[in-house]
Design a protein around this motif. Structure first.
Motif, PDB file in Angstrom:
ATOM      1  N   TYR A  20       1.126   4.435   3.164  1.00 11.43           N
ATOM      2  CA  TYR A  20       1.155   2.978   3.271  1.00 11.43           C
ATOM      3  C   TYR A  20       1.081   2.385   1.872  1.00 11.43           C
ATOM      4  N   LEU A  21       1.389   1.117   1.750  1.00  7.94           N
ATOM      5  CA  LEU A  21       1.218   0.366   0.512  1.00  7.94           C
ATOM      6  C   LEU A  21       0.112  -0.652   0.724  1.00  7.94           C
ATOM      7  N   VAL A  22      -0.680  -0.888  -0.322  1.00  9.59           N
ATOM      8  CA  VAL A  22      -1.754  -1.872  -0.223  1.00  9.59           C
ATOM      9  C   VAL A  22      -1.763  -2.723  -1.483  1.00  9.59           C
ATOM     10  N   ALA A  23      -1.920  -4.026  -1.284  1.00  9.27           N
ATOM     11  CA  ALA A  23      -2.067  -4.978  -2.386  1.00  9.27           C
ATOM     12  C   ALA A  23      -3.336  -5.768  -2.134  1.00  9.27           C
ATOM     13  N   ALA A  24      -4.263  -5.708  -3.078  1.00 14.96           N
ATOM     14  CA  ALA A  24      -5.550  -6.381  -2.906  1.00 14.96           C
ATOM     15  C   ALA A  24      -5.942  -7.058  -4.207  1.00 14.96           C
ATOM     16  N   PRO A  25      -6.529  -8.248  -4.127  1.00 13.19           N
ATOM     17  CA  PRO A  25      -6.991  -8.925  -5.347  1.00 13.19           C
ATOM     18  C   PRO A  25      -8.132  -8.150  -6.001  1.00 13.19           C
ATOM     19  N   ASP A  26      -8.325  -8.369  -7.290  1.00 11.12           N
ATOM     20  CA  ASP A  26      -9.448  -7.772  -7.996  1.00 11.12           C
ATOM     21  C   ASP A  26     -10.753  -8.431  -7.557  1.00 11.12           C
ATOM     22  N   GLY A  27     -11.848  -7.719  -7.704  1.00 11.24           N
ATOM     23  CA  GLY A  27     -13.154  -8.277  -7.425  1.00 11.24           C
ATOM     24  C   GLY A  27     -13.441  -8.359  -5.945  1.00 11.24           C
ATOM     25  N   SER A  28     -14.550  -9.012  -5.626  1.00 12.87           N
ATOM     26  CA  SER A  28     -14.967  -9.150  -4.233  1.00 12.87           C
ATOM     27  C   SER A  28     -14.973 -10.609  -3.828  1.00 12.87           C
ATOM     28  N   SER A  29     -15.015 -10.853  -2.541  1.00 10.27           N
ATOM     29  CA  SER A  29     -15.081 -12.207  -1.990  1.00 10.27           C
ATOM     30  C   SER A  29     -16.283 -12.266  -1.054  1.00 10.27           C
ATOM     31  N   PRO A  30     -17.183 -13.224  -1.247  1.00 12.42           N
ATOM     32  CA  PRO A  30     -18.418 -13.264  -0.443  1.00 12.42           C
ATOM     33  C   PRO A  30     -18.170 -13.279   1.063  1.00 12.42           C
ATOM     34  N   GLY A  31     -17.154 -14.004   1.499  1.00 13.70           N
ATOM     35  CA  GLY A  31     -16.884 -14.089   2.935  1.00 13.70           C
ATOM     36  C   GLY A  31     -15.875 -13.085   3.435  1.00 13.70           C
ATOM     37  N   GLY A  32     -15.455 -12.166   2.565  1.00 12.70           N
ATOM     38  CA  GLY A  32     -14.403 -11.239   2.940  1.00 12.70           C
ATOM     39  C   GLY A  32     -13.036 -11.884   2.790  1.00 12.70           C
ATOM     40  N   ARG A  33     -11.990 -11.065   2.819  1.00 12.59           N
ATOM     41  CA  ARG A  33     -10.621 -11.557   2.643  1.00 12.59           C
ATOM     42  C   ARG A  33      -9.826 -11.350   3.927  1.00 12.59           C
ATOM     43  N   ALA A  34      -8.937 -12.276   4.195  1.00 12.16           N
ATOM     44  CA  ALA A  34      -8.018 -12.088   5.313  1.00 12.16           C
ATOM     45  C   ALA A  34      -7.131 -10.877   5.040  1.00 12.16           C
ATOM     46  N   LEU A  35      -6.799 -10.151   6.095  1.00 11.16           N
ATOM     47  CA  LEU A  35      -5.940  -8.964   6.012  1.00 11.16           C
ATOM     48  C   LEU A  35      -4.637  -9.235   6.737  1.00 11.16           C
ATOM     49  N   ILE A  36      -3.523  -8.994   6.051  1.00 10.55           N
ATOM     50  CA  ILE A  36      -2.190  -9.114   6.632  1.00 10.55           C
ATOM     51  C   ILE A  36      -1.583  -7.718   6.706  1.00 10.55           C
ATOM     52  N   ILE A  37      -1.208  -7.281   7.905  1.00  3.19           N
ATOM     53  CA  ILE A  37      -0.518  -6.001   8.082  1.00  3.19           C
ATOM     54  C   ILE A  37       0.939  -6.301   8.372  1.00  3.19           C
ATOM     55  N   VAL A  49       9.986  -3.477   2.863  1.00  2.00           N
ATOM     56  CA  VAL A  49       9.446  -4.705   3.429  1.00  2.00           C
ATOM     57  C   VAL A  49       8.580  -5.459   2.412  1.00  2.00           C
ATOM     58  N   LEU A  50       8.088  -4.744   1.390  1.00  4.68           N
ATOM     59  CA  LEU A  50       7.318  -5.417   0.337  1.00  4.68           C
ATOM     60  C   LEU A  50       8.117  -5.582  -0.958  1.00  4.68           C
ATOM     61  N   GLY A  51       9.432  -5.428  -0.864  1.00 10.05           N
ATOM     62  CA  GLY A  51      10.288  -5.799  -1.980  1.00 10.05           C
ATOM     63  C   GLY A  51      10.475  -4.770  -3.061  1.00 10.05           C
ATOM     64  N   LEU A  52      10.050  -3.510  -2.819  1.00  7.51           N
ATOM     65  CA  LEU A  52      10.180  -2.465  -3.832  1.00  7.51           C
ATOM     66  C   LEU A  52      11.406  -1.587  -3.633  1.00  7.51           C
ATOM     67  N   ALA A  53      12.160  -1.810  -2.567  1.00  2.00           N
ATOM     68  CA  ALA A  53      13.370  -1.030  -2.305  1.00  2.00           C
ATOM     69  C   ALA A  53      14.446  -1.975  -1.780  1.00  2.00           C
ATOM     70  N   PHE A  54      15.699  -1.572  -1.947  1.00  3.67           N
ATOM     71  CA  PHE A  54      16.838  -2.402  -1.555  1.00  3.67           C
ATOM     72  C   PHE A  54      17.101  -2.297  -0.050  1.00  3.67           C
ATOM     73  N   PRO A  55      17.450  -3.419   0.591  1.00  2.98           N
ATOM     74  CA  PRO A  55      17.403  -4.794   0.083  1.00  2.98           C
ATOM     75  C   PRO A  55      16.018  -5.383   0.288  1.00  2.98           C
ATOM     76  N   PRO A  56      15.454  -6.059  -0.728  1.00  4.62           N
ATOM     77  CA  PRO A  56      14.095  -6.597  -0.599  1.00  4.62           C
ATOM     78  C   PRO A  56      13.995  -7.572   0.572  1.00  4.62           C
ATOM     79  N   SER A  57      12.998  -7.365   1.421  1.00  3.98           N
ATOM     80  CA  SER A  57      12.817  -8.201   2.607  1.00  3.98           C
ATOM     81  C   SER A  57      12.167  -9.535   2.256  1.00  3.98           C
TER      82      SER A  57
END
Length: 305
Positions: A20-37, A49-57
């Protein structure tokens, strides 16, 4: 603000290591972060689907949204043979249970990336949309909302039907040559596709499950091209509550609507027109952002904080 950069990772599963591929911001968030799958389509990949291969979605715009809104984005890879989606047989699922894979990724994102268990959202395109229907049916207790792009549900009786209502947002194109807006399947698909329920019937199945009256709010989006237009139907008034939405994209084909990520012309020859009146990922985030997971698997109102 620059997009987040997705990184490759693997998760141990009974069928073997899963990519899988994962993109996450640096650091922590007190209330947690929303997760998009984000679930890719047939013949594609997490990279595409994340734009790293042709054709970028166009769904790669989630990386821009994630940087702006401080979200975690995960794109699982179906691997060999594609998804064990809502049409998969019990035998196939026993060998490779992709709903269980998604469930495990949610646990992993909560433990490793500080994802908020109350803000888990799922979006899939084409066959990834069929995978999203399977996850929404089997994992409603893990999700705050889900979205499907260019995919109808299985016909009644074909597979397990959903029993727990969820906020659902569905995008369908009326000139889609691969997954017909009004259901069935193209004659030229032969044995390579399943007959599907129509896009509007799929939206109504979730509306009826949610107990919402058939009195939608209807908005026609400004059109940038006379050949294609967008109408949004929304059942349910509260953005933080139980809503079902449908974007009907007239005149467009099997291509995610986008202003920023345009498919090359030779792909449009195969798939039909690509609408440019909305950004599909932004529209999904507008739907997701205020919604929180239900308190229980049974319909008992929504948590709004």
């Amino acid at each position: 603000m620059p997009s987040l950069v997705p990184l490759p990772a693997t998760l141990a599963r009974p069928e073997g290591p899963r990519r899988y591929l994962v993109a996450a911001p640096d650091g922590s968030s007190p209330g947690g972060r929303a997760l998009i799958i984000v679930l890719h389509g047939a013949g594609a990949s997490a990279e595409q689907v994340l734009g790293l291969a042709f054709p970028p979605s166009p769904l790669s715009v989630w990386l821009d949204i994630a940087a702006r809104e401080q979200l975690v984005v995960i794109a699982p890879d179906a691997g060999k043979g594609g998804w064990s989606d809502c049409f998969a047989s019990e035998t196939r699922v026993a060998k490779k249970d992709d709903v269980a894979f998604i469930d495990a990724l949610i646990d992993h994102a909560i433990a490793r990336h500080g994802a908020d268990p109350a803000r888990v959202y799922l979006i899939g395109v084409s066959r990834g949309g069929w995978m999203a229907y399977a996850a929404a049916t089997r994992l409603p207790h893990r999700l705050a909302a889900f979205s499907v792009v260019l995919a109808g549900m299985p016909p009644p009786g074909r597979t397990q039907a959903p029993t727990t209502p969820l906020p659902a947002l569905i995008f369908g194109c009326t000139a889609d040559p691969l997954i017909h807006y009004h259901g069935g399947k193209p004659w030229y698909a032969l044995g390579f596709a399943e007959p599907v329920r129509g896009i509007e019937d799929s939206a109504h199945a979730w509306r009826e499950l949610a107990g919402l009256p058939d009195t939608p709010d209807v908005v026609r989006l400004p059109a940038s091209d006379a050949r294609t237009s967008v109408t949004r139907f929304m059942w349910g008034q509260a953005a933080e509550g139980l809503q079902v939405g449908l974007y009907r994209i007239d005149g467009a084909g099997h291509a995610e609507p986008s202003r920023l990520k345009r498919y090359p012309r030779f792909i449009n020859w195969l798939t039909g027109l690509q609408n440019a009146d909305l950004e599909v990922a932004e529209a999904a985030w507008d739907f997701f952002r205020a919604k929180r997971k239900q308190k229980s698997p049974h319909r008992a109102g929504f948590v709004t904080a």
